[in-house]
Design a protein around this motif. Sequence first.
Motif, short mmCIF file in Angstrom:
data_model
loop_
_atom_site.label_atom_id
_atom_site.label_comp_id
_atom_site.label_asym_id
_atom_site.label_seq_id
_atom_site.Cartn_x
_atom_site.Cartn_y
_atom_site.Cartn_z
N LYS A 183 9.69 14.66 82.68
CA LYS A 183 11.14 15.12 82.75
C LYS A 183 12.36 14.16 82.69
CE LYS A 183 9.50 19.59 84.80
NZ LYS A 183 9.77 20.63 85.60
N GLY A 184 11.93 13.20 82.82
CA GLY A 184 12.98 12.13 82.76
C GLY A 184 13.63 11.85 84.11
N VAL A 185 14.84 11.04 83.99
CA VAL A 185 15.54 10.64 85.23
C VAL A 185 17.00 11.15 85.04
CG1 VAL A 185 16.35 9.00 86.82
CG2 VAL A 185 14.14 8.54 85.52
N GLY A 186 17.40 12.15 85.77
CA GLY A 186 18.92 12.67 85.72
C GLY A 186 19.00 13.85 86.47
N PRO A 187 19.93 14.67 85.96
CA PRO A 187 20.31 15.64 86.90
C PRO A 187 19.56 17.17 86.75
CG PRO A 187 22.00 15.60 85.38
CD PRO A 187 21.17 14.25 85.15
N ILE A 188 18.97 17.22 85.43
CA ILE A 188 18.30 18.25 84.94
C ILE A 188 16.71 18.32 85.28
CG2 ILE A 188 17.41 19.59 83.06
CD1 ILE A 188 20.64 19.44 83.27
N GLU A 189 16.47 19.21 86.30
CA GLU A 189 15.06 19.12 86.63
C GLU A 189 14.23 20.35 86.25
OE1 GLU A 189 15.52 19.44 90.84
OE2 GLU A 189 16.50 17.58 91.19
N SER A 190 15.05 21.53 85.77
CA SER A 190 14.24 22.60 85.06
C SER A 190 14.99 23.29 84.02
CB SER A 190 13.90 23.69 86.13
OG SER A 190 13.26 24.79 85.66
N VAL A 191 14.64 23.50 82.92
CA VAL A 191 14.96 24.29 81.70
C VAL A 191 14.10 25.29 81.42
CG1 VAL A 191 16.05 24.11 79.34
CG2 VAL A 191 16.42 22.32 81.11
N THR A 192 14.54 26.56 81.39
CA THR A 192 13.89 27.72 80.99
C THR A 192 14.49 28.18 79.39
OG1 THR A 192 13.59 28.41 82.95
CG2 THR A 192 12.89 30.19 81.07
N LEU A 193 13.41 27.93 78.35
CA LEU A 193 13.74 28.27 76.94
C LEU A 193 13.39 29.83 76.64
CD1 LEU A 193 13.20 24.86 75.35
CD2 LEU A 193 15.16 25.84 76.04
N ASP A 194 14.16 30.51 76.08
CA ASP A 194 13.70 32.06 75.60
C ASP A 194 13.02 31.91 74.42
OD1 ASP A 194 15.15 33.32 77.58
OD2 ASP A 194 16.76 33.27 76.46
N ASP A 195 12.22 32.66 74.11
CA ASP A 195 11.28 32.73 72.98
C ASP A 195 11.98 32.64 71.76
OD1 ASP A 195 8.77 32.63 74.33
OD2 ASP A 195 8.61 34.64 74.26
N ASN A 196 13.10 33.66 72.02
CA ASN A 196 14.22 33.68 70.70
C ASN A 196 15.17 32.72 70.68
OD1 ASN A 196 12.60 35.61 69.69
ND2 ASN A 196 13.87 37.24 70.95
N ILE A 197 15.83 31.94 69.48
CA ILE A 197 16.65 31.26 69.85
C ILE A 197 18.17 31.74 69.88
CG2 ILE A 197 17.94 29.44 68.32
CD1 ILE A 197 15.19 28.54 67.25
N ASP A 198 19.00 31.31 70.80
CA ASP A 198 20.42 31.77 70.84
C ASP A 198 21.18 30.99 69.74
OD1 ASP A 198 23.05 32.18 71.55
OD2 ASP A 198 22.73 32.04 73.65
N GLN A 199 21.35 31.82 68.45
CA GLN A 199 21.97 31.06 67.41
C GLN A 199 23.51 30.82 67.70
OE1 GLN A 199 20.20 30.46 64.72
NE2 GLN A 199 21.98 29.05 64.16
N ALA A 200 24.22 31.53 68.26
CA ALA A 200 25.59 31.05 68.86
C ALA A 200 25.50 29.77 69.42
CB ALA A 200 26.31 32.37 69.58
N LEU A 201 24.58 29.72 70.41
CA LEU A 201 24.62 28.48 71.47
C LEU A 201 24.08 27.20 70.53
CD1 LEU A 201 24.54 27.36 74.25
CD2 LEU A 201 22.60 27.97 74.56
N ALA A 202 23.25 27.69 69.56
CA ALA A 202 22.75 26.58 68.64
C ALA A 202 23.76 26.05 67.65
CB ALA A 202 21.56 27.06 67.62
N ASP A 203 24.84 27.19 67.33
CA ASP A 203 25.71 26.61 66.41
C ASP A 203 26.93 25.61 67.15
OD1 ASP A 203 24.56 28.15 64.26
OD2 ASP A 203 26.15 30.07 64.66
N GLN A 204 26.98 26.18 68.28
CA GLN A 204 27.76 25.25 69.32
C GLN A 204 27.25 23.87 69.34
OE1 GLN A 204 28.27 26.82 72.98
NE2 GLN A 204 29.69 28.73 72.45
N GLY A 205 25.90 23.61 69.39
CA GLY A 205 24.82 22.79 69.42
C GLY A 205 25.28 21.69 68.26
N LYS A 206 25.32 22.21 67.20
CA LYS A 206 25.50 21.74 65.95
C LYS A 206 26.87 21.04 65.90
CE LYS A 206 25.04 21.93 61.08
NZ LYS A 206 25.42 20.61 60.67
N GLU A 207 27.78 21.69 66.23
CA GLU A 207 29.16 21.17 66.22
C GLU A 207 29.29 20.05 67.13
OE1 GLU A 207 32.48 23.64 66.84
OE2 GLU A 207 31.60 25.31 65.82
#
Length: 168
Positions: free
Chosen positions: A62-86
Motif C-alpha cells: 500500500k506504499g507509505v503515506g496518508p492513504i490506508e484504504s481505498v474502496t473502488l466501486d465496480d462501476n467507474i464514476d465517469q464525472a470523477l474520471a473526467d475531473q481526474g483527466k483534467e
Amino acid sequence: MNIKVKSAAVLFSLLLMACGGKEEKKKEGFSVDRQKTTTEKPVEASADSGTPASERVDLTNKGVGPIESVTLDDNIDQALADQGKEVYDQMCLACHRTEKKFIGPAPKGILERRTPEWVMNMILNPEVMVKEDPLAKDLLQEFNGSPMANQGLTEDQARAVLEYFRTL
C-alpha cells in the motif's frame, strides 16, 4: 701500505657481493595482485531483479503515506474520471504518457500492477515513497534517478486521477 689498500678493496668488494644475493623471478605476462577491502557492502538485490519495477506486479503493497484504504466501486464514476483527466493533463502529462514509458512509467493498467492505495500515496507523497518504499526506490532507479515531483494535489484530486487511471 699497498697491501693494506688492496686488502681493504678486496674486503669491500666481498661485502658488496654478499649484500646483493636476492634473485627476482620475472613472471610472464601481466598480473595485478589485489586484495578485497573489508569495507565493501554487498549490492542489495531487488525483490525480483529480473523484472523491471514498472512491470512488476505487487498487489499487496500500500506504499507509505496518508492513504490506508481505498474502496473502488465496480462501476467507474465517469464525472470523477473526467475531473481526474483534467488534473492529469495539467499536472502529470509532462512526465507521464498514458500508454508508454516517458520520464515516468505509463499509468495504463497501473491497477493491474499496484494497489489503489499505493498509487494514491505515490501521487500524494512521492518524496517519502522513493525513500522508504522498496518498489518506489526501484522505479526511481529504473527511470534514471528522475524523482516524481510532488504536485501538491489534494486527496480528492488524487482520487480523481486514480478514477481516470481506471478508464485507461
